[in-house]
Design an enzyme around this catalytic site. Structure first.
Site, PDB file in Angstrom:
ATOM      1  NE  ARG A 136      -3.425  -2.309   3.282  1.00  0.00           N
ATOM      2  CZ  ARG A 136      -3.613  -3.483   2.666  1.00  0.00           C
ATOM      3  NH1 ARG A 136      -1.658  -3.756   4.144  1.00  0.00           N
ATOM      4  NH2 ARG A 136      -3.813  -4.744   4.001  1.00  0.00           N
ATOM      5  CE  LYS A 159      -7.071  -1.359   5.276  1.00  0.00           C
ATOM      6  NZ  LYS A 159      -7.865  -1.054   4.237  1.00  0.00           N
ATOM      7  CG  HIS A 217      -5.110   0.881  -4.095  1.00  0.00           C
ATOM      8  ND1 HIS A 217      -4.474   0.337  -3.520  1.00  0.00           N
ATOM      9  CD2 HIS A 217      -5.527   0.188  -4.753  1.00  0.00           C
ATOM     10  CE1 HIS A 217      -5.375  -0.514  -2.815  1.00  0.00           C
ATOM     11  NE2 HIS A 217      -6.287  -0.718  -2.843  1.00  0.00           N
ATOM     12  NE  ARG A 220      -3.203  -3.592  -1.574  1.00  0.00           N
ATOM     13  CZ  ARG A 220      -2.316  -4.154  -0.351  1.00  0.00           C
ATOM     14  NH1 ARG A 220      -1.418  -4.500  -0.352  1.00  0.00           N
ATOM     15  NH2 ARG A 220      -3.581  -5.055   0.083  1.00  0.00           N
ATOM     16  CG  HIS A 243      -6.250  -8.740   0.515  1.00  0.00           C
ATOM     17  ND1 HIS A 243      -5.841  -9.057   0.060  1.00  0.00           N
ATOM     18  CD2 HIS A 243      -5.807  -7.363   0.877  1.00  0.00           C
ATOM     19  CE1 HIS A 243      -6.130  -7.752  -1.024  1.00  0.00           C
ATOM     20  NE2 HIS A 243      -5.843  -7.021  -0.294  1.00  0.00           N
ATOM     21  CE1 TYR A 252      -6.334  -7.470  -7.239  1.00  0.00           C
ATOM     22  CE2 TYR A 252      -6.675  -8.541  -5.112  1.00  0.00           C
ATOM     23  CZ  TYR A 252      -6.487  -7.575  -6.203  1.00  0.00           C
ATOM     24  OH  TYR A 252      -5.301  -6.011  -5.748  1.00  0.00           O
TER      25      TYR A 252
END
Length: 271
Positions: A136, A159, A217, A220, A243, A252
């Site tokens: 990120r 994150k 992003h 990414r 994640h 994806y």
């Protein structure tokens, strides 16, 4: 602010130890509803709450606020502030394939970067690093020199305040080394602006927009898409991206389905 809301904010900040930004986001969303209705959340019926949220046309924004409400009412039910458990249904959002660039697109863009100055070397290294690591932009800009060691990247400011370690291609590490040898700054952070200060998110956005016409992003997304197309396991990609839920990574899988469809259309005689 109602007593129940204060108790909830204390619970998520102390017991669950969520980040300050997350707690403030919960506080802002819930307090906004209380102020709009001039009543405590726990006393509101669903129609009153939904009437306040009706102004949000963006379904993702709406769902975020509904998720916040569900978390609050779940807390109230478990804390016996409310006898019945309330759960709001999320708005349906069409599953869209995230925008991404191919490796060839990125290669072509890198060719046009003038690397005769340290700023050009920085732009080149930044784009290459984003594609090689899938970080990120907030994680990328928080990196220090010691966070990269022997081809491994230690992300300490991920994150949700969760650390992770990911491998980085040698070509990206070498590009960073060349840039840092030439840069005119002694900042502890890897990425710097022309003044030698830490690079901002806006500046990073301008760099990727200048050469690739996309946000950081999207790079990414391009990283994740290239892994999936290369046959990477979904759970491995989840780990690399950081994640929390596999559901987030599953978007994806549409890339795989699209590839399968295109293969059949090109190769099968009945297509």
């Amino acid at each position: 602010m109602s007593n129940e809301l204060e108790a909830f904010l204390e619970y998520i900040s102390v017991t669950r130890a969520l980040s300050k930004k997350t707690v403030e986001a919960y506080r802002s969303d819930l307090l906004q509803i209380e102020e709009a209705t001039c009543a405590s959340l726990i006393k509101l019926n669903q129609d009153s709450v939904l009437s306040v949220l009706a102004k949000y046309k963006n379904k993702r924004t709406l769902n975020r606020k509904l998720s916040t409400l569900n978390a609050f009412f779940d807390f109230c039910y478990k804390s016996q502030f409310k006898d019945e458990q309330i759960k709001y249904r999320f708005a349906k959002i069409p599953k869209l394939l995230p925008k991404f660039l191919s490796y060839k697109d990125i290669q072509n863009a890198l060719k046009y970067i003038d690397r005769s100055s340290w700023l050009g070397l920085r732009d080149y290294a930044l784009i290459l690093f984003l594609f090689a690591s899938g970080t990120r932009i907030s994680e990328c800009l928080a990196l220090r020199g010691e966070d990269i060691e022997e081809g491994w990247l230690h992300i300490r400011h991920a994150k949700g305040e969760k650390e992770r370690v990911v491998p980085v291609a040698k070509v990206a590490v070498d590009a960073i080394r060349v840039y840092m040898e030439k840069r005119e700054s002694d900042s502890e952070y890897i990425w710097c602006n022309y003044k030698g200060d830490s690079l901002s998110r806006i500046s990073a956005y301008k760099i990727t927009k200048k050469y690739l016409q996309v946000s950081p992003h999207v790079i990414r997304h391009s990283y994740a898409t290239s892994l999936i197309r290369g046959g990477a396991d979904l759970r491995v990609v989840q780990e690399l991206l950081g994640h929390v839920s596999l559901m987030t990574t599953q978007i994806y899988t549409h890339v795989q389905k699209q590839d399968l469809k295109e293969t059949v259309e090109v190769c099968h005689p009945l297509a």
